[in-house]
Enzyme design. Sequence first.
Site, PDB file in Angstrom:
ATOM      1  N   ASP A   1       0.829  -1.219   0.000  1.00 35.61           N
ATOM      2  CA  ASP A   1       0.000   0.000   0.000  1.00 35.61           C
ATOM      3  C   ASP A   1       0.860   1.266   0.000  1.00 35.61           C
ATOM      4  O   ASP A   1       1.989   1.265   0.488  1.00 35.61           O
ATOM      5  CB  ASP A   1      -0.908  -0.025   1.244  1.00 35.61           C
ATOM      6  CG  ASP A   1      -2.075   0.937   1.108  1.00 35.61           C
ATOM      7  OD1 ASP A   1      -2.354   1.398  -0.013  1.00 35.61           O
ATOM      8  OD2 ASP A   1      -2.710   1.230   2.144  1.00 35.61           O
TER       9      ASP A   1
ATOM     10  N   LEU B   1      10.395 -20.756  -4.525  1.00 37.36           N
ATOM     11  CA  LEU B   1       9.413 -19.860  -3.906  1.00 37.36           C
ATOM     12  C   LEU B   1       8.069 -19.927  -4.628  1.00 37.36           C
ATOM     13  O   LEU B   1       8.004 -19.874  -5.852  1.00 37.36           O
ATOM     14  CB  LEU B   1       9.947 -18.414  -3.951  1.00 37.36           C
ATOM     15  CG  LEU B   1       8.982 -17.314  -3.503  1.00 37.36           C
ATOM     16  CD1 LEU B   1       8.727 -17.378  -2.003  1.00 37.36           C
ATOM     17  CD2 LEU B   1       9.518 -15.930  -3.875  1.00 37.36           C
TER      18      LEU B   1
ATOM     19  N   HIS C   1       2.492   3.442  -8.942  1.00 35.36           N
ATOM     20  CA  HIS C   1       2.306   2.009  -9.227  1.00 35.36           C
ATOM     21  C   HIS C   1       3.499   1.486 -10.025  1.00 35.36           C
ATOM     22  O   HIS C   1       4.000   0.392  -9.776  1.00 35.36           O
ATOM     23  CB  HIS C   1       1.007   1.776 -10.009  1.00 35.36           C
ATOM     24  CG  HIS C   1      -0.226   2.168  -9.252  1.00 35.36           C
ATOM     25  ND1 HIS C   1      -0.428   1.804  -7.942  1.00 35.36           N
ATOM     26  CD2 HIS C   1      -1.326   2.887  -9.609  1.00 35.36           C
ATOM     27  CE1 HIS C   1      -1.598   2.277  -7.533  1.00 35.36           C
ATOM     28  NE2 HIS C   1      -2.149   2.946  -8.521  1.00 35.36           N
TER      29      HIS C   1
HETATM   30  C1  IPE Z   1      -5.581  -2.642  -0.205  1.00 33.38           C
HETATM   31  O1  IPE Z   1      -5.197  -1.334  -0.376  1.00 33.38           O
HETATM   32  C2  IPE Z   1      -5.509  -3.366  -1.504  1.00 33.38           C
HETATM   33  C3  IPE Z   1      -4.181  -3.498  -2.084  1.00 33.38           C
HETATM   34  C4  IPE Z   1      -3.041  -3.132  -1.578  1.00 33.38           C
HETATM   35  C5  IPE Z   1      -4.150  -4.136  -3.361  1.00 33.38           C
HETATM   36  P1  IPE Z   1      -6.271  -0.151  -0.546  1.00 33.38           P
HETATM   37  O2  IPE Z   1      -5.479   1.093  -0.639  1.00 33.38           O
HETATM   38  O3  IPE Z   1      -7.199  -0.446  -1.652  1.00 33.38           O
HETATM   39  O4  IPE Z   1      -7.065  -0.246   0.829  1.00 33.38           O
HETATM   40  P2  IPE Z   1      -7.926   0.855   1.597  1.00 33.38           P
HETATM   41  O5  IPE Z   1      -8.962   1.334   0.645  1.00 33.38           O
HETATM   42  O6  IPE Z   1      -7.001   1.953   2.003  1.00 33.38           O
HETATM   43  O7  IPE Z   1      -8.476   0.138   2.787  1.00 33.38           O
HETATM   44  C1  IPE Z   2      -1.538   0.258  -3.382  1.00 31.17           C
HETATM   45  O1  IPE Z   2      -1.343   1.623  -3.400  1.00 31.17           O
HETATM   46  C2  IPE Z   2      -1.769  -0.337  -4.742  1.00 31.17           C
HETATM   47  C3  IPE Z   2      -3.167  -0.691  -5.026  1.00 31.17           C
HETATM   48  C4  IPE Z   2      -4.161  -0.659  -4.193  1.00 31.17           C
HETATM   49  C5  IPE Z   2      -3.451  -1.124  -6.378  1.00 31.17           C
HETATM   50  P1  IPE Z   2      -2.552   2.648  -3.404  1.00 31.17           P
HETATM   51  O2  IPE Z   2      -2.919   2.917  -4.836  1.00 31.17           O
HETATM   52  O3  IPE Z   2      -3.654   2.179  -2.554  1.00 31.17           O
HETATM   53  O4  IPE Z   2      -1.878   3.932  -2.790  1.00 31.17           O
HETATM   54  P2  IPE Z   2      -2.503   4.917  -1.717  1.00 31.17           P
HETATM   55  O5  IPE Z   2      -2.962   4.092  -0.564  1.00 31.17           O
HETATM   56  O6  IPE Z   2      -3.636   5.627  -2.385  1.00 31.17           O
HETATM   57  O7  IPE Z   2      -1.377   5.820  -1.348  1.00 31.17           O
HETATM   58 MG    MG Z   3      -4.078   2.386  -0.585  1.00 26.46          MG
END
Ligand code: IPE
Ligand code: IPE
Ligand code: MG
Length: 252
Positions: free
Chosen positions: A22, A133, A39
């Site tokens: 995240d 792995l 990303h």
């Molecule tokens: C959780 O992250 C999903 C992934 C890392 C793929 P999100 O960024 O979507 O989660 P919330 O919305 O903050 O809970």
């Molecule tokens: C995690 O990073 C990747 C996915 C959920 C695909 P985020 O896109 O959720 O990044 P933040 O949480 O908005 O910073």
């Molecule tokens: Mg996120």
Amino acid sequence: MASLKDKIDLQRLPRHIAIIMDGNGRWATEKGQDRLYGHFHGVESVRDIVEGCAELGIGYLTLYAFSTENWDRPAYEVTGLMELLVETIRNEVETLNKNNIKLHVIGDMNMLPEYAKKELNEALEITSRNTGLNLVMALSYSSRWELVEAVKHIAQDVSRGVLDPETIDQKILQHYLCTSEFPDPELMIRTSGEYRISNFLLYQLAYAELYFTHVRWPDFRKENLYEAILDFQGRERRFGRTGEQLKQEISL
Ligand code: IPE
Ligand code: IPE
Ligand code: MG
């Protein structure tokens, strides 16, 4: 420079590590960039962490890459993520193979666009005979989706007469989850300073050690992984028993 890796007890590694990757969006926004830039850089972390786990001899690594709820993001971001996924798989499959890594996918594959499904299926086939792995990508995955699917399949098998409801126990339930081939994660890491599970492996994480770090995913590297493993190795895993009981067992 000394690495934290040297401090890790290789006899007490977590068998399965699960990571909620995240913070990509915020990492990019903080740099005045588009979320997709985050990303894109997150892929470098994936590469580094997969390599780190393979080098240590970790058995299973599950990466939460895209949740069921992430489909609700703006179309531009969803499309960008799908394209990045396909490009990454295409670029990395040879390296995965060379390093004896076996790819798995959990999630609702039917939701993925055709071109992504095709690329993934090819990569699954190419790496299917590897024995190192196990890299599990959680894609279009959510725990509640998985549990609903499991209940549906159990109900179907009961109504077809191939499953006796009286025999259902935890082992049978586990068989209906999309993680049936894998042991439960022992260590769950979430990056970016959020303290929640976000619909990830709710059943399987029952006794996982949870580790949260403020580091955003695109900045997360092997040293951060080693730090999490060392933290894990410092925990007392009691599984409901008392600390005294555990000490007695060790001294036996
Ligand atoms: C959780 O992250 C999903 C992934 C890392 C793929 P999100 O960024 O979507 O989660 P919330 O919305 O903050 O809970
Ligand atoms: C995690 O990073 C990747 C996915 C959920 C695909 P985020 O896109 O959720 O990044 P933040 O949480 O908005 O910073
Ligand atoms: Mg996120």
